[in-house]
Motif scaffolding. Structure first.
Motif, PDB file in Angstrom:
ATOM      1  N   ASN A  58       0.851  -1.191   0.000  1.00 49.32           N
ATOM      2  CA  ASN A  58       0.000   0.000   0.000  1.00 49.32           C
ATOM      3  C   ASN A  58       0.891   1.247   0.000  1.00 49.32           C
ATOM      4  OD1 ASN A  58      -2.047   1.865   0.376  1.00 49.32           O
ATOM      5  ND2 ASN A  58      -2.398   1.342   2.520  1.00 49.32           N
ATOM      6  N   PRO A 195      -4.229   4.085  -8.979  1.00 50.87           N
ATOM      7  CA  PRO A 195      -2.959   4.435  -8.344  1.00 50.87           C
ATOM      8  C   PRO A 195      -2.965   4.127  -6.853  1.00 50.87           C
ATOM      9  CG  PRO A 195      -4.224   6.418  -8.870  1.00 50.87           C
ATOM     10  CD  PRO A 195      -4.950   5.272  -9.481  1.00 50.87           C
ATOM     11  N   TYR A 221       7.037   0.373   8.296  1.00 45.99           N
ATOM     12  CA  TYR A 221       5.942   0.273   7.331  1.00 45.99           C
ATOM     13  C   TYR A 221       6.402  -0.363   6.024  1.00 45.99           C
ATOM     14  CZ  TYR A 221       1.895   1.567   4.555  1.00 45.99           C
ATOM     15  OH  TYR A 221       0.779   1.526   3.751  1.00 45.99           O
ATOM     16  N   ALA A 241      -5.297  -1.291   1.594  1.00 45.01           N
ATOM     17  CA  ALA A 241      -6.197  -0.429   0.825  1.00 45.01           C
ATOM     18  C   ALA A 241      -7.091  -1.352  -0.012  1.00 45.01           C
ATOM     19  CB  ALA A 241      -5.402   0.521  -0.053  1.00 45.01           C
TER      20      ALA A 241
ATOM     21  N   ILE B  25      -9.823   8.442 -12.872  1.00 43.56           N
ATOM     22  CA  ILE B  25      -8.833   9.275 -12.193  1.00 43.56           C
ATOM     23  C   ILE B  25      -8.845  10.719 -12.713  1.00 43.56           C
ATOM     24  CG2 ILE B  25      -7.225   7.363 -11.782  1.00 43.56           C
ATOM     25  CD1 ILE B  25      -5.593   9.258 -14.043  1.00 43.56           C
ATOM     26  N   HIS B  28      -2.897  13.733 -10.484  1.00 46.39           N
ATOM     27  CA  HIS B  28      -2.558  14.227  -9.142  1.00 46.39           C
ATOM     28  C   HIS B  28      -1.793  15.550  -9.210  1.00 46.39           C
ATOM     29  CE1 HIS B  28       0.880  11.968 -10.505  1.00 46.39           C
ATOM     30  NE2 HIS B  28       1.615  12.341  -9.501  1.00 46.39           N
ATOM     31  N   ASN B  58      -0.397   8.431   1.472  1.00 47.49           N
ATOM     32  CA  ASN B  58      -0.824   7.167   0.869  1.00 47.49           C
ATOM     33  C   ASN B  58      -0.145   6.010   1.606  1.00 47.49           C
ATOM     34  OD1 ASN B  58      -1.666   5.145  -0.878  1.00 47.49           O
ATOM     35  ND2 ASN B  58      -0.273   5.726  -2.528  1.00 47.49           N
ATOM     36  N   ALA B  59      -0.635   5.733   2.804  1.00 47.00           N
ATOM     37  CA  ALA B  59      -0.101   4.667   3.659  1.00 47.00           C
ATOM     38  C   ALA B  59      -1.104   4.490   4.792  1.00 47.00           C
ATOM     39  CB  ALA B  59       1.255   5.064   4.228  1.00 47.00           C
ATOM     40  N   GLY B 196      -6.447   2.933   3.686  1.00 49.19           N
ATOM     41  CA  GLY B 196      -5.277   3.176   2.849  1.00 49.19           C
ATOM     42  C   GLY B 196      -4.663   4.558   2.973  1.00 49.19           C
ATOM     43  N   THR B 239       2.852   9.746  -6.732  1.00 46.47           N
ATOM     44  CA  THR B 239       1.510   9.474  -7.234  1.00 46.47           C
ATOM     45  C   THR B 239       0.548   9.244  -6.065  1.00 46.47           C
ATOM     46  OG1 THR B 239       2.535   8.371  -9.104  1.00 46.47           O
ATOM     47  CG2 THR B 239       0.194   7.957  -8.748  1.00 46.47           C
ATOM     48  N   SER B 240      -0.593   9.899  -6.087  1.00 44.26           N
ATOM     49  CA  SER B 240      -1.559   9.740  -5.000  1.00 44.26           C
ATOM     50  C   SER B 240      -2.542   8.623  -5.325  1.00 44.26           C
ATOM     51  CB  SER B 240      -2.370  11.018  -4.814  1.00 44.26           C
ATOM     52  OG  SER B 240      -1.588  12.153  -5.046  1.00 44.26           O
ATOM     53  N   ALA B 241      -3.071   8.019  -4.278  1.00 43.37           N
ATOM     54  CA  ALA B 241      -4.153   7.047  -4.440  1.00 43.37           C
ATOM     55  C   ALA B 241      -5.448   7.842  -4.632  1.00 43.37           C
ATOM     56  CB  ALA B 241      -4.227   6.146  -3.220  1.00 43.37           C
ATOM     57  N   ILE B 242      -5.622   8.343  -5.849  1.00 42.79           N
ATOM     58  CA  ILE B 242      -6.701   9.299  -6.166  1.00 42.79           C
ATOM     59  C   ILE B 242      -8.071   8.828  -5.659  1.00 42.79           C
ATOM     60  CG2 ILE B 242      -7.823  10.573  -8.042  1.00 42.79           C
ATOM     61  CD1 ILE B 242      -4.950  11.131  -8.291  1.00 42.79           C
ATOM     62  N   HIS B 243      -8.387   7.558  -5.897  1.00 44.24           N
ATOM     63  CA  HIS B 243      -9.717   7.063  -5.515  1.00 44.24           C
ATOM     64  C   HIS B 243      -9.941   7.136  -4.012  1.00 44.24           C
ATOM     65  CE1 HIS B 243      -9.020   5.399  -9.515  1.00 44.24           C
ATOM     66  NE2 HIS B 243     -10.315   5.599  -9.671  1.00 44.24           N
ATOM     67  N   LEU B 244      -8.887   6.887  -3.254  1.00 43.69           N
ATOM     68  CA  LEU B 244      -9.038   6.962  -1.799  1.00 43.69           C
ATOM     69  C   LEU B 244      -9.265   8.409  -1.364  1.00 43.69           C
ATOM     70  CD1 LEU B 244      -6.357   4.337  -0.691  1.00 43.69           C
ATOM     71  CD2 LEU B 244      -8.717   3.998  -1.445  1.00 43.69           C
TER      72      LEU B 244
END
Lengths: 391, 391
Positions: A58, A195, A221, A241, B25, B28, B58-59, B196, B239-244
């Protein structure tokens, strides 16, 4: 104006992948999650072409690279990092920030290291590992000689760690045949997933080394030792995630339908078309040797005539492409061709280039040639709209 | 059998949050993403009750804790970590793994440190930071004396870092009034967002310290210095976890509709009901003092009579609860009450407990009392189904 993204990721998602995201969670300690993770790993093995363990993290690609490097490499190891672009530099920086012993070997920008370059470095110094970027998106080059480089490294007892974040599924890669020991990639490039996830594929031998790396990583982590222990139970050490796992699973399923070889071939014909359009308007490729030009990101050097090409593509045509990044200081344009780019985007881009250069006729012909090839490639493929949408 | 999750996260998502995930998406680096991130930060500030910067990573929560600790604390700093459960221990481990100077101060399990405990530690040793778990899900205790502890620390010049991963939005917290310098939380607990993402809220003073911590973190990915630089532009370094981010934004919007005080109150009335049910069947609370018993996770010690309670809840009623974790070795049951737990889950749980103990009548009465309180609390609230679904 509708926007067309031709950046080097994250990429537009196949409709089936978007759909897969819209559901509630399952527990990351449940049987259902175990099955999802197992299915992802099984498919990733086929993509990396390895029979070894693959873990999913993640974190974005950089996090995956860091987990691999800082867990595997201990304080006595020496690592060779050829520098031929921004992502090579970042790999070396990740290592040095954590106090690892790194030798940076500079390669002319626009080129990849030759087999001779690597041979010479390995004769001049003693290394335990080499870190290589498979596909360097900052300059648009790809290590088409990775197989030869890997074999030389193997002969010298140097283990090969490859970042294929932007290469996997867009460029040919074969971990086992090529003697790649560790390969890192991510969800949001040519895999066309959401992503936020990275993956690390490990050879059997490296897996055994990681088992002895319990307290090496300074990060809890991103400790690959722990991630690997959990991965064997199809779990992640910390909360996963979950939704991104749903999306990645769907992305790998539709990839399987498309077939890996066809996806790679599509990147190639897209790339050839994009290069033909640049050639038509005399934009010079930034990669100095077409044999090593990437199929997933096409980089051109902008002279005076098209100095503001990126701005024009954006403002007049809604086409988003990338410019220079990090250590690269030239005025370049980087056109991403990752994931599910197809006739829809290629047509828009051809038209825009044709119109900007007033070479509508030539650009139309280039597109028509492309379309024929595309149609031949996808003849009999039933899932075009699940993959590309109704565009 | 349909499953009811009453574990300490990740939690079931509100329908509006699930819906928000199913879209394509945005880049970002785009204006649209900047707006999403800015909106998330603005709402998180209200939740943490701070006017300082809040960053999103993103973690999972552990990654957020690590980013804060390993960037802020340098090699000369000494950190006090009172140990009253598994997550305290993990915080100390994260620090020690990276070579930081930690003093572990053991507290009786089932208790939280008293103001006197902390006073004594601060008289006996010199510290720059204290790391505290707001809500310790391994034992079911919450630091209801956090405000007093923080004030004493402030007097002694000790900065306060609080992990409220499982507390935020379920337990009362006020960063500014309470002099909390750093507070870390995550998306998938009482915030009821997709798992996430983690967040770190910083006081103005700590933000200034972080600005001087350019090369402290051994991790590139979890380097809070860099994360903070990008956050100020409403971007993430990688890169971001856009959906989250979509999901988190939707979760914070529906929280705003529900109102933070009402969400916290709901956790309280849920928790009181769960405790009443345990009391009814003589399951002893694991927390030794009800004043410090958590409202987001209710922990009971299982005697011989209900030694297999977890298995029975699962097999006979489809109710998933948690057991012991990490350093806690007693046979305990941990019932999570985070996010959007309401009458649906409470009724199922009451029935199950009533039936297992053959005290159907009493358990029904406990539930009816609860329902009345719930209905009073949500009188006039229009968005019940957007929040809880049609359950």
């Amino acid at each position: 104006m509708e926007k067309i993204y031709l950046t080097p990721g994250p990429v537009r998602l196949p409709p089936v992948v978007i759909k897969s995201l819209g559901r509630d969670i399952v527990s990351h300690r449940s049987e259902e999650f175990h099955k999802i993770y197992a299915s992802i790993k099984e498919r990733l093995r086929k993509v990396f072409k390895t029979s070894g363990e693959v873990v999913v993290i993640n974190a974005s690609g950089t996090g995956g690279v860091e987990a691999a490097l800082l867990t595997l490499i201990n304080s006595k190891d020496r690592v060779l990092v050829p520098i031929y672009g921004e992502f090579c530099r970042r790999g070396a920086d990740i290592l040095e920030r954590a106090g690892k012993n790194v030798k940076r070997s500079r390669i002319e920008i626009g080129r990849v290291p030759s087999v001779e370059d690597i041979k010479k470095e390995l004769e001049d110094g003693k290394y335990n590992y080499i870190f290589l970027i498979h596909n360097e998106t900052s300059t648009g080059v790809v290590l088409r000689n990775l197989s030869e480089i890997s074999h030389i490294c193997k002969e010298k007892g140097v283990r090969v760690i490859v970042d294929s974040v932007s290469g996997l599924c867009g460029e040919y890669l074969d971990m086992e045949k090529w003697n790649v020991d560790v390969c890192i990639s991510a969800s949001q490039k040519c895999v066309a997933g959401p992503p936020g996830l990275s993956f690390i594929a490990l050879s059997q031998e490296i897996e055994e080394i990681i088992e002895r790396r319990k307290n090496i990583s300074p990060s809890t982590y991103l400790d690959l030792y722990k991630i690997l222990q959990y991965s064997k139970k199809n779990e992640t050490p910390f909360t996963s995630a979950i939704h991104l796992f749903y999306g990645l699973k769907a992305a790998l399923e539709i990839l399987e339908e498309e077939r890996l070889d066809r996806r790679i071939r599509r990147h190639k014909i897209n790339a050839d078309t994009l290069r033909a359009l640049f050639h038509m308007i005399e934009i010079e490729g930034y990669s100095k040797d077409v044999v090593f030009s990437s199929n997933t990101v096409i980089v051109g050097k902008l002279g005076d005539k098209y100095a503001d090409l990126r701005r024009r593509l954006m403002n007049e045509y809604g086409i988003v492409v990338a410019g220079k990044i990090g250590m690269i200081k030239d005025n370049i344009v980087r056109v991403g061709n990752m994931g599910i780019v197809g006739p829809y985007e290629i047509e828009k881009f051809s038209r825009a280039i044709g119109s900007i250069s007033e070479k509508e006729e030539s650009s139309r012909r280039i597109y028509e040639e492309y379309l024929k090839e595309f149609q031949k490639l996808y003849e009999g493929f039933d899932l075009l709209s699940e993959l590309f949408g109704e565009v």
